[in-house]
Design a protein around this motif. Structure first.
Motif, short mmCIF file in Angstrom:
data_model
loop_
_atom_site.label_atom_id
_atom_site.label_comp_id
_atom_site.label_asym_id
_atom_site.label_seq_id
_atom_site.Cartn_x
_atom_site.Cartn_y
_atom_site.Cartn_z
N ALA A 273 0.82 -1.21 0.00
CA ALA A 273 0.00 0.00 0.00
C ALA A 273 0.85 1.26 0.00
N ILE A 274 1.82 1.32 0.92
CA ILE A 274 2.68 2.51 0.99
C ILE A 274 3.55 2.59 -0.26
N GLY A 275 4.07 1.44 -0.67
CA GLY A 275 4.93 1.43 -1.86
C GLY A 275 4.20 1.88 -3.11
N LEU A 276 2.95 1.44 -3.28
CA LEU A 276 2.17 1.84 -4.46
C LEU A 276 1.84 3.33 -4.43
N LEU A 277 1.43 3.83 -3.26
CA LEU A 277 1.11 5.24 -3.14
C LEU A 277 2.33 6.10 -3.48
N GLU A 278 3.48 5.72 -2.93
CA GLU A 278 4.70 6.48 -3.19
C GLU A 278 5.15 6.33 -4.64
N PHE A 279 5.01 5.12 -5.17
CA PHE A 279 5.44 4.86 -6.55
C PHE A 279 4.66 5.73 -7.54
N PHE A 280 3.34 5.72 -7.44
CA PHE A 280 2.54 6.45 -8.41
C PHE A 280 2.65 7.96 -8.22
N TYR A 281 2.86 8.41 -6.98
CA TYR A 281 3.09 9.85 -6.79
C TYR A 281 4.45 10.25 -7.34
N ASP A 282 5.47 9.46 -7.02
CA ASP A 282 6.84 9.80 -7.40
C ASP A 282 7.05 9.74 -8.90
N GLN A 283 6.43 8.77 -9.57
CA GLN A 283 6.68 8.54 -10.99
C GLN A 283 5.76 9.33 -11.91
N SER A 284 4.75 10.00 -11.36
CA SER A 284 3.83 10.78 -12.18
C SER A 284 4.50 12.05 -12.69
N PRO A 285 4.10 12.52 -13.88
CA PRO A 285 4.53 13.85 -14.31
C PRO A 285 4.12 14.89 -13.27
N ASP A 286 4.93 15.93 -13.09
CA ASP A 286 4.71 16.91 -12.03
C ASP A 286 3.29 17.47 -12.02
N GLU A 287 2.74 17.74 -13.20
CA GLU A 287 1.45 18.40 -13.28
C GLU A 287 0.28 17.42 -13.22
N LEU A 288 0.57 16.14 -13.01
CA LEU A 288 -0.48 15.13 -12.96
C LEU A 288 -0.37 14.30 -11.69
N GLN A 289 0.17 14.88 -10.61
CA GLN A 289 0.43 14.04 -9.45
C GLN A 289 -0.84 13.65 -8.68
N SER A 290 -1.88 14.48 -8.71
CA SER A 290 -3.15 14.04 -8.11
C SER A 290 -3.75 12.91 -8.93
N LEU A 291 -3.76 13.10 -10.25
CA LEU A 291 -4.25 12.03 -11.11
C LEU A 291 -3.36 10.80 -11.02
N GLY A 292 -2.05 11.03 -10.85
CA GLY A 292 -1.14 9.91 -10.72
C GLY A 292 -1.45 9.08 -9.50
N THR A 293 -1.81 9.74 -8.40
CA THR A 293 -2.16 9.03 -7.18
C THR A 293 -3.39 8.16 -7.37
#
Length: 576
Positions: free
Chosen positions: A472-492
């Motif tokens: 759970a923590i790894g996925l949340l961090e992974f998708f936030y960290d790897q998302s384009p800067d302007e899409l980090q909410s959508l990335g989450t």
């Protein structure tokens, strides 16, 4: 002019609540996050106060059958985790995270209030006749109850994707000290969610089954109101990202494969520096980060060939735009292999609970623990594991790997998925044991108590809790960290939607397995009478697809290329 390292203002362009440049010393950091984690603890108590025992309410109060109750719990849980896609989109492109969260939290509170009313008023529940309470709920009672549930899911759609990313926004990535603090943020963020879940799975489920459902839902409703007051108390300390006013970055993510296809006959230069890209000054002045070239999905690089850009569009595509598209493609690949683990996790609030109701739950002649209370051991194992992971495991591995996180994000997921496979294997073995005890004692009735302690189920709960510290923590961090800067909410929302689709997938699997295995008058694997079915076969089926999914994950992770970007606005060279 380049930002000064010692500047009193944040260097990532964030603003304070008055719309002025945020002061580093007065805003953000953990001083702001303390208010956010306070909210999260109470909100998780409210959510798990409903989710952890919902299958029991549906079967004992609304008198739904096992398949229907499991399906309805999964469908509601799925909607709670899917709606964040829309909440994140609204936040990123229209209202911003703070105001999207604000409006959504009020909808969330409305849903919790209506749900408390639904379980409290006699007119909204099935009537008992001469002490017999097997009457089905009326259409109007069902409509009111499920309307309240799905109002909660709409509210959650705006709160879930924005509160965690809003918390991460409180750390300036261009400040080395704050960037290091941010590395632990998601671990401690999830720690508070586990704390709220622990209160729900220990105290609230007991209150619901023994003191009344109205009180059991009323307490988290009041807690949710308190959490909102805590959140708004921290308003002066929050940092806010500017709402994007230019064209949506989603547009270039769609354009990249189109332009690359149109340019398929052009030859790629051997040197990636010959591809189209803005000067570094563009990123320095805009406060954005350049994403560096990677060899992943090289055919998309053709969208950044200078000849193709000028011939196909008046607005050239850059290497950064191409790489952001590659990131989204890579995250989709990883997202697909998280669906089966999410399906396994869905058993905690459904079949694991129903399985527990068949076992001996007496701690004394006068005290019987609710079956859903065993979910507290998932939370307890998480609470114990997070500090151990953050304070012991990460420093130990950091010395050996040189990675600031200790291990890579995908290695963390792989460990979690492996532990989860062990958990479902143990669940299968214990269910085989339960069936043997049933056969030995000749138990056939749906209300017959199997002479086997409910604590036999403890290992599967504990292991899933430990796995979640990685997953759970790894996925949340992974998708936030790897998302384009302007899409980090959508990335989450890659994280939340994976859980949602996993719930829908479990609903589908349960329904199809029941229909297929019950053909020709045979015994269904999952029936109303768990003492006369083959739940062990279903767990065995989950075990097989989990192993197959782990192999698919290993293949996908071996091909994934992590985001490479400039981490300091003054840097000219890209770094890992």
């Amino acid at each position: 002019m380049e930002p000064d390292e010692s500047s009193e203002y944040t260097r990532d362009g964030t603003l304070d609540f008055r719309g002025r440049p945020a002061l580093s010393s007065k805003t953000g950091n953990w001083r702001a996050c303390f208010f956010l984690v306070g909210y999260e603890a109470f909100e998780r108590m409210a959510f798990y106060g409903v989710a952890s025992n919902l299958v029991i309410y549906l079967t004992t109060q609304l008198h739904e059958d096992t398949i229907s109750s499991v399906r309805n719990v999964n469908n509601w849980s799925g909607s709670v985790w899917i709606t964040p896609i829309f909440g994140a989109f609204i936040a990123d492109f229209y209202l911003g995270r703070f105001w999207t969260f604000t409006l959504s939290s009020l909808i969330y509170f409305l849903g919790m209030t209506l749900l408390t009313i639904a379980v409290s008023l006699k007119s909204l529940r099935p009537n008992c006749t001469i002490g017999i309470c097997n009457n089905k709920a009326s259409p109007s009672q069902i409509a009111f109850f499920y309307s309240a549930l799905y109002i909660i899911s709409i509210g959650a759609g705006g709160t879930k994707p924005n509160i965690s990313t809003f918390g991460a926004d409180q750390f300036d990535d261009f400040n080395a000290r704050e960037r290091d603090l941010k590395a632990s943020f998601f671990n401690w963020w999830m720690f508070t969610t586990f704390l709220g879940a622990l209160i729900a799975t220990t105290g609230l489920v007991y209150v619901q089954e023994n003191l009344g459902w109205g009180l059991g839902y009323g307490i988290p409703t009041v807690g949710l109101l308190l959490s909102l007051l805590i959140f708004y108390a921290g308003t002066p300390t929050y940092r806010h990202r500017k709402i994007r006013t230019s064209k949506s970055p989603l547009s270039h993510i769609v354009r990249v494969p189109i332009v690359a296809f149109r340019s398929r006959r052009l030859e790629l230069p051997s040197d990636p520096s010959q591809l189209h890209e803005h000067e570094i000054q563009h990123y320095i002045s805009s406060g954005k980060r350049q994403v560096c070239h990677t060899p992943f999905l090289r055919f998309l690089d053709k969208a950044a060939i200078k000849e193709s850009c000028t011939s196909s569009s008046s607005t050239p595509l850059t290497v950064t735009q191409v790489e952001e598209t590659k990131l989204v493609c890579g995250m989709i690949l990883i997202w697909l292999v998280t669906l089966i683990p999410s399906t396994i996790w869905a058993q905690i609030n459904t079949l694991f609970v129903k399985q527990g109701t068949t076992l001996n739950r007496n701690l004394s002649p006068d005290f019987k623990i609710p079956a859903a209370s065993l979910g507290s051991f998932v939370t307890l194992s998480m609470l114990l594991s997070v500090p151990m992971y953050d304070r012991l495991f990460v420093p130990f591995m950091r010395q050996r790997t040189g990675n600031p996180r200790g291990i890579t994000l995908l290695q963390r997921l792989g460990i979690g998925f492996s532990i989860q496979i062990i958990a479902i294997a143990i669940a299968y073995a214990i269910e085989v044991k339960r069936m043997q005890v049933i056969t030995t004692h000749g138990l056939v009735g749906p209300k017959d108590v199997v002479p086997m302690s409910i604590f036999w189920l403890l290992p599967q709960y504990v292991l899933i809790g430990i796995a979640d510290v990685f997953n759970a923590i790894g996925l949340l961090e992974f998708f936030y960290d790897q998302s384009p800067d302007e899409l980090q909410s959508l990335g989450t929302t890659f994280f939340t939607s994976g859980i949602g689709v996993g719930n829908f997938l479990n609903s589908f699997l349960v329904t199809m397995v029941d229909k297929i295995t019950a053909r020709g008058g045979r015994k269904s694997w999952i029936g109303d009478n768990l003492n006369d079915c083959h739940l062990d076969y279903y767990y065995g089926f989950l075990l097989v697809i989990s192993v197959a999914n782990l192999l698919a994950f290993l293949w996908a992770s071996s091909r994934y290329v992590y985001k490479r970007e400039t981490v300091e606005v003054k840097e000219i060279q890209c770094v890992l």
